[in-house]
Scaffold this motif. Sequence first.
Motif, PDB file in Angstrom:
ATOM      1  N   ARG A  42     -11.473   8.423  12.764  1.00 22.50           N
ATOM      2  CA  ARG A  42     -10.764   9.512  13.179  1.00 22.50           C
ATOM      3  C   ARG A  42      -9.385   9.623  12.893  1.00 22.50           C
ATOM      4  NH1 ARG A  42     -12.118  10.215  18.976  1.00 22.50           N
ATOM      5  NH2 ARG A  42     -10.642  11.744  18.849  1.00 22.50           N
ATOM      6  N   HIS A  43      -8.826  10.811  12.864  1.00 23.36           N
ATOM      7  CA  HIS A  43      -7.089  10.878  12.940  1.00 23.36           C
ATOM      8  C   HIS A  43      -7.039  11.955  13.687  1.00 23.36           C
ATOM      9  CE1 HIS A  43      -3.169  11.868  11.646  1.00 23.36           C
ATOM     10  NE2 HIS A  43      -3.145  10.598  11.611  1.00 23.36           N
ATOM     11  N   PRO A  44      -5.949  12.046  14.837  1.00 23.17           N
ATOM     12  CA  PRO A  44      -5.744  13.353  15.807  1.00 23.17           C
ATOM     13  C   PRO A  44      -5.302  14.256  15.192  1.00 23.17           C
ATOM     14  CG  PRO A  44      -4.098  11.347  15.722  1.00 23.17           C
ATOM     15  CD  PRO A  44      -5.107  10.937  14.623  1.00 23.17           C
ATOM     16  N   THR A  45      -5.250  14.779  13.764  1.00 27.57           N
ATOM     17  CA  THR A  45      -5.048  15.948  13.038  1.00 27.57           C
ATOM     18  C   THR A  45      -6.446  16.747  12.865  1.00 27.57           C
ATOM     19  OG1 THR A  45      -5.149  14.788  10.716  1.00 27.57           O
ATOM     20  CG2 THR A  45      -3.085  15.486  11.815  1.00 27.57           C
ATOM     21  N   GLY A  46      -7.483  15.910  13.222  1.00 32.21           N
ATOM     22  CA  GLY A  46      -8.761  16.534  13.128  1.00 32.21           C
ATOM     23  C   GLY A  46      -9.494  16.197  11.650  1.00 32.21           C
ATOM     24  N   CYS A  47      -8.963  15.352  10.915  1.00 32.79           N
ATOM     25  CA  CYS A  47      -9.463  14.963   9.881  1.00 32.79           C
ATOM     26  C   CYS A  47     -10.158  13.523   9.870  1.00 32.79           C
ATOM     27  CB  CYS A  47      -8.717  14.750   8.408  1.00 32.79           C
ATOM     28  SG  CYS A  47      -7.077  13.525   8.639  1.00 32.79           S
ATOM     29  N   LEU A  48     -10.563  12.890   8.884  1.00 39.86           N
ATOM     30  CA  LEU A  48     -10.997  11.549   8.879  1.00 39.86           C
ATOM     31  C   LEU A  48     -10.301  10.644   7.899  1.00 39.86           C
ATOM     32  CD1 LEU A  48     -14.893  11.515   8.743  1.00 39.86           C
ATOM     33  CD2 LEU A  48     -13.596  11.278  10.756  1.00 39.86           C
ATOM     34  N   ARG A  49      -9.874   9.441   8.239  1.00 37.37           N
ATOM     35  CA  ARG A  49      -9.408   8.765   7.073  1.00 37.37           C
ATOM     36  C   ARG A  49     -10.267   7.924   6.826  1.00 37.37           C
ATOM     37  NH1 ARG A  49      -3.025   7.945   8.444  1.00 37.37           N
ATOM     38  NH2 ARG A  49      -2.380  10.079   8.363  1.00 37.37           N
ATOM     39  N   MET A  50     -10.039   7.340   5.257  1.00 35.29           N
ATOM     40  CA  MET A  50     -10.985   6.508   4.665  1.00 35.29           C
ATOM     41  C   MET A  50      -9.846   5.380   4.127  1.00 35.29           C
ATOM     42  SD  MET A  50     -13.956   6.910   1.866  1.00 35.29           S
ATOM     43  CE  MET A  50     -12.906   7.374   0.658  1.00 35.29           C
ATOM     44  N   TYR A  51     -10.094   4.142   4.473  1.00 32.01           N
ATOM     45  CA  TYR A  51      -9.270   3.118   3.988  1.00 32.01           C
ATOM     46  C   TYR A  51      -9.746   2.122   3.137  1.00 32.01           C
ATOM     47  CZ  TYR A  51      -5.902   4.455   7.858  1.00 32.01           C
ATOM     48  OH  TYR A  51      -5.042   5.100   8.591  1.00 32.01           O
ATOM     49  N   PRO A  52      -9.122   1.631   2.259  1.00 33.83           N
ATOM     50  CA  PRO A  52     -10.074   0.499   1.534  1.00 33.83           C
ATOM     51  C   PRO A  52      -9.709  -0.692   2.515  1.00 33.83           C
ATOM     52  CG  PRO A  52      -8.220   1.631   0.119  1.00 33.83           C
ATOM     53  CD  PRO A  52      -8.253   2.157   1.275  1.00 33.83           C
ATOM     54  N   ARG A  53     -10.874  -1.646   2.431  1.00 28.90           N
ATOM     55  CA  ARG A  53     -10.774  -2.416   3.608  1.00 28.90           C
ATOM     56  C   ARG A  53      -9.512  -3.346   4.034  1.00 28.90           C
ATOM     57  NH1 ARG A  53     -15.768  -4.074   5.311  1.00 28.90           N
ATOM     58  NH2 ARG A  53     -15.901  -1.851   5.200  1.00 28.90           N
ATOM     59  N   PRO A  54      -8.811  -3.846   2.892  1.00 30.73           N
ATOM     60  CA  PRO A  54      -7.685  -4.662   3.101  1.00 30.73           C
ATOM     61  C   PRO A  54      -6.719  -3.703   3.770  1.00 30.73           C
ATOM     62  CG  PRO A  54      -8.609  -4.924   0.739  1.00 30.73           C
ATOM     63  CD  PRO A  54      -9.345  -4.060   1.435  1.00 30.73           C
ATOM     64  N   THR A  58      -4.868  -4.613   7.599  1.00 30.08           N
ATOM     65  CA  THR A  58      -3.412  -4.599   7.930  1.00 30.08           C
ATOM     66  C   THR A  58      -2.962  -3.789   8.968  1.00 30.08           C
ATOM     67  OG1 THR A  58      -3.026  -5.210   5.718  1.00 30.08           O
ATOM     68  CG2 THR A  58      -1.129  -4.275   7.085  1.00 30.08           C
ATOM     69  N   PHE A  59      -3.580  -2.202   8.966  1.00 25.99           N
ATOM     70  CA  PHE A  59      -3.430  -1.303  10.060  1.00 25.99           C
ATOM     71  C   PHE A  59      -3.915  -1.808  11.230  1.00 25.99           C
ATOM     72  CE2 PHE A  59      -4.436   3.151  11.554  1.00 25.99           C
ATOM     73  CZ  PHE A  59      -3.453   3.306  12.118  1.00 25.99           C
ATOM     74  N   ARG A  60      -5.180  -2.292  11.315  1.00 26.90           N
ATOM     75  CA  ARG A  60      -6.022  -2.661  12.558  1.00 26.90           C
ATOM     76  C   ARG A  60      -5.095  -3.680  13.365  1.00 26.90           C
ATOM     77  NH1 ARG A  60     -11.442  -5.224  11.285  1.00 26.90           N
ATOM     78  NH2 ARG A  60      -9.832  -6.843  10.641  1.00 26.90           N
ATOM     79  N   GLU A  61      -4.472  -4.578  12.527  1.00 26.84           N
ATOM     80  CA  GLU A  61      -3.709  -5.531  13.031  1.00 26.84           C
ATOM     81  C   GLU A  61      -2.586  -5.268  13.795  1.00 26.84           C
ATOM     82  OE1 GLU A  61      -4.669  -8.882  13.607  1.00 26.84           O
ATOM     83  OE2 GLU A  61      -6.466  -8.200  12.618  1.00 26.84           O
ATOM     84  N   GLY A 114      -1.922   8.250  -1.254  1.00 24.51           N
ATOM     85  CA  GLY A 114      -1.198   6.823  -1.451  1.00 24.51           C
ATOM     86  C   GLY A 114      -2.038   5.725  -1.217  1.00 24.51           C
ATOM     87  N   SER A 115      -2.164   5.095  -0.163  1.00 26.61           N
ATOM     88  CA  SER A 115      -2.893   3.867   0.068  1.00 26.61           C
ATOM     89  C   SER A 115      -4.081   4.120   0.816  1.00 26.61           C
ATOM     90  CB  SER A 115      -2.195   2.777   0.928  1.00 26.61           C
ATOM     91  OG  SER A 115      -1.907   3.546   2.166  1.00 26.61           O
TER      92      SER A 115
END
Length: 146
Positions: A42-54, A58-61, A114-115
């Motif tokens: 989830r993202h607070p703007t009301g959308c979902l974010r989809m990240y490539p795992r790597p 990095t974001f999770r850390e 972007g990423s």
Amino acid sequence: MLQHYFQGTSALALDGKGRMTVPTRHREMLDALSKGELTLTRHPTGCLRMYPRPIWETFREKLIALPMSADGWKRIFLGSAMDVSIDGAGRVLISPELRSASGLVRDVLLMGLGSYFELWDPIRYAAQDAEVVAQPMPDALANAVL
């Protein structure tokens, strides 16, 4: 690390099981970058974010390292994160919980930023877009693009 830039918007539809086909133009890069392994959250703007795992890892850390005062934001990002894989037909399954949280029913906008990607319900996106364009452009952006 492999250079990766996702951009552009694709109008897509979820199937009856909540699966979305990832556009062909992004699949090769996602395969090279993450072997088709993605994380949705989830993202607070009301959308979902989809990240490539790597990128997600990095974001999770960074999230994990935040102080307790950020626990509410950790819940939004980490508490709703779901790992998914692009299947043999080029689809990803979006869980009922994430579809509900973001208002995704059938029509979906997939936006490369972007990423990572954002997934929007078109009506929610139109409202968000109207809010953004009603505000003055930030100086940093105006100076960069004008």
